[in-house]
Design an enzyme around this catalytic site. Structure first.
Site, PDB file in Angstrom:
ATOM      1  N   LYS A   1      28.785  11.763 -11.180  1.00 34.34           N
ATOM      2  CA  LYS A   1      29.689  10.712 -11.661  1.00 34.34           C
ATOM      3  C   LYS A   1      29.596   9.465 -10.793  1.00 34.34           C
ATOM      4  CE  LYS A   1      32.355  10.379 -15.214  1.00 34.34           C
ATOM      5  NZ  LYS A   1      32.618  11.453 -16.086  1.00 34.34           N
TER       6      LYS A   1
ATOM      7  N   LYS B   1      23.747  12.173 -28.198  1.00 34.66           N
ATOM      8  CA  LYS B   1      25.072  12.778 -28.163  1.00 34.66           C
ATOM      9  C   LYS B   1      26.134  11.703 -28.415  1.00 34.66           C
ATOM     10  CE  LYS B   1      28.243  14.972 -25.028  1.00 34.66           C
ATOM     11  NZ  LYS B   1      28.700  15.173 -23.700  1.00 34.66           N
TER      12      LYS B   1
ATOM     13  N   LYS C   1      31.278   7.469 -26.081  1.00 39.18           N
ATOM     14  CA  LYS C   1      31.799   6.121 -25.946  1.00 39.18           C
ATOM     15  C   LYS C   1      30.779   5.216 -25.272  1.00 39.18           C
ATOM     16  CE  LYS C   1      35.050   6.358 -23.296  1.00 39.18           C
ATOM     17  NZ  LYS C   1      36.103   6.680 -22.381  1.00 39.18           N
TER      18      LYS C   1
END
Ligand code: TRP
Length: 328
Positions: free
Chosen positions: A114, A195, A198
């Site tokens: 991340k 996939k 957003k």
């Protein structure tokens, strides 16, 4: 017989799309029939990465609540609440931090991933490192047995189990080791074949209207080798067909697959069937969204009642924890 407890949460960052609906929410809706389900909005988790834009989180929380209800979560059957209103999560998070080795947190793969992904933000914070620990507190403060999540959350569940075990070893058996309930649904592809996400700008949102949904599907990519209608196509290479697998019947799919391979059915016709089926799924959701958006007081009331109930359940556990740790 008392029902086994299920718990899951979702971050309040951004709008929900069909991928979230099919992958997570519909599963939550099913589970509320058989389990004692607790579902919450993880607004503190959103702060771990979104601390610089806190006002966005507030709007998203309301929107997410509306989507929960529109998708079919029923406050008569499950408990819907907001994480930051149940302070017991924070208390347990603090207490667990005493017994959690730093190495365990540093080794969670999502930590480095991340940070790489969100390079524009400074995520070398204490709170971000503690993300899986807060998640652990979320789960075990309800002594939940099952946690319905996507495969990406499995490392977090793994550390939750380790921490529960360590607590039980040090202070006595209070926590069951939570288990992930993996959703079997295939990945929902977006309009570009990747996939649905957003961040790829390829999503169909629950907040999109019918025209928007129709436009997005009409402009979807199909088998790239099928340029003209007279070219035979391969449905296995078409993202549209991936969505048919989720939204269309077996008969429709067979007819369209044969029609694609023999060039008897064009992409437009194939997409029309998909549009019809997606709209059929979304229409009742839109209707309910409208209702709750027009009645924010009802939404707030549902969240307040759910939060109250969650707080009672969490406080019960915390009394055991405080006693076990000599804090009573
Ligand atoms: N980390 C989860 C996600 O991003 C959200 C979450 C927070 C969660 N706390 C949880 C999920 C507890 C399950 C249980 O999807």
């Amino acid at each position: 017989m008392t029902k086994e407890r299920v718990l899951s949460g979702m971050q309040s960052s951004g709008k929900l799309h069909l991928g979230n609906l099919v992958g997570a929410l519909s599963n939550w809706v099913r589970l509320q029939e058989t389990y004692d389900c607790y579902y919450f909005i993880a607004d503190w988790h959103s702060l771990t990465t979104g601390y610089a834009q806190p006002t966005e989180i507030k709007g998203s929380t309301m929107d997410l609540l509306v989507n929960f209800l529109a998708a079919g979560l029923d406050p008569e059957k499950c408990t819907i609440f907001i994480q930051s209103r149940v302070l017991q999560h924070a208390e347990l998070h603090l207490l667990l931090s005493m017994i959690t080795p730093l190495g365990w947190l540093e080794r969670v793969p999502t930590y480095k991933e991340k940070q790489q992904e969100l390079k524009d933000r400074d995520l070398s914070t204490y709170g971000f490192l503690g993300y899986p620990l807060l998640q652990t507190a979320d789960i075990i403060v309800y002594r939940a047995k099952y946690v319905p999540v996507g495969i990406d959350q499995v490392p977090h569940l793994e550390i939750s189990r380790e921490i529960a075990r360590r607590f039980n070893f040090l202070y006595g058996e209070i926590f069951p080791e939570p288990e992930a309930l993996l959703t079997e649904f295939p990945k929902v592809v977006g309009t570009d074949g990747r996939k649905m996400s957003k961040s790829y700008d390829n999503a169909i949102y629950l907040s999109d209207g019918p025209e928007e949904v129709e436009r997005k599907i009409r402009t979807m990519v199909t088998d790239p080798a099928r340029v003209k209608k007279t070219d035979a196509g391969n449905p296995d290479l078409s993202p549209v067909f991936q969505l048919h697998k989720i939204f269309s019947s077996k008969e429709e799919m067979e007819r369209l697959a044969v029609g694609c391979r023999t060039a008897e059915i064009g992409c437009i016709e194939c997409k029309k069937v998909l549009i019809r089926n997606v709209l059929r799924v979304m229409e009742p959701i839109w209707e309910k969204r409208e209702f709750y958006l027009r009645n924010p007081d009802i939404v707030r009331d549902i969240a307040a009642k759910g939060t109250e109930k969650a707080r009672t359940a969490a406080e019960e556990t915390m009394q055991l924890v405080r006693t076990a740790m000599g804090l009573d």
